[in-house]
Design a protein around this motif. Sequence first.
Motif, short mmCIF file in Angstrom:
data_model
loop_
_atom_site.label_atom_id
_atom_site.label_comp_id
_atom_site.label_asym_id
_atom_site.label_seq_id
_atom_site.Cartn_x
_atom_site.Cartn_y
_atom_site.Cartn_z
N LYS A 1 0.80 -1.20 0.09
CA LYS A 1 -0.05 -0.07 -0.01
C LYS A 1 0.77 1.08 0.09
O LYS A 1 1.85 1.29 0.60
CB LYS A 1 -0.75 0.14 1.21
N PRO A 2 0.69 2.30 -0.53
CA PRO A 2 -0.73 2.43 -1.57
C PRO A 2 -0.47 2.02 -2.94
O PRO A 2 0.72 1.61 -3.02
CB PRO A 2 -0.85 3.82 -1.53
N ASP B 1 -5.83 2.04 0.45
CA ASP B 1 -6.02 0.85 1.15
C ASP B 1 -6.87 -0.20 0.30
O ASP B 1 -7.45 0.26 -0.69
CB ASP B 1 -6.59 0.95 2.54
N SER B 2 -6.99 -1.31 0.32
CA SER B 2 -7.64 -2.62 -0.40
C SER B 2 -8.61 -3.43 0.51
O SER B 2 -8.17 -3.55 1.80
CB SER B 2 -6.71 -3.20 -1.12
N GLY C 1 -3.27 -5.64 0.35
CA GLY C 1 -3.18 -4.56 -0.49
C GLY C 1 -3.23 -4.48 -1.94
O GLY C 1 -2.91 -3.53 -2.64
#
Length: 144
Positions: free
Chosen positions: A41-42, A121-122, A127
């Motif tokens: 991330k990111p 974020d995921s 991520g």
Amino acid sequence: MASLLGEILSCKVSSSISKEYGKDNMLHPDLESCWQSKQGKPQSVTLELSGPKRVEQLHLQFQGGFVAKEIQLLLQSESTEKQSFQHVQTFYPEDSNELQKFELNAGEAFVSRRLKLLFPDSTDLFGRIIIYRIDILGSEASTS
């Protein structure tokens, strides 16, 4: 308002898991291929258009489970010499396989030739982001 997909000169991504899942896969309508980021991330996608365009909508199709929790839309202003990106709007996609459409606030449609989608974020624990399709809708910038 029309698709600006044919106006994209270059696409850069923060990472790709392999050439098989590279950035160009999300720039055409074939849903058999996708861009898959590495873990971390990111993540981000930066697009350069053929000239200044009025950006009005963003369309994204993620793979469920690998969706950005938020999308920060950053545009590079045509009116400044400084090459930094300016935050325009934040979108919150659903964790879904469906095509999702995000409209810029009427007063925030912005003229730019470069835009960046930042995914802080995921929904994936590691991520990773997977995008099958991306499109930017807009129009020619007025020459007044």
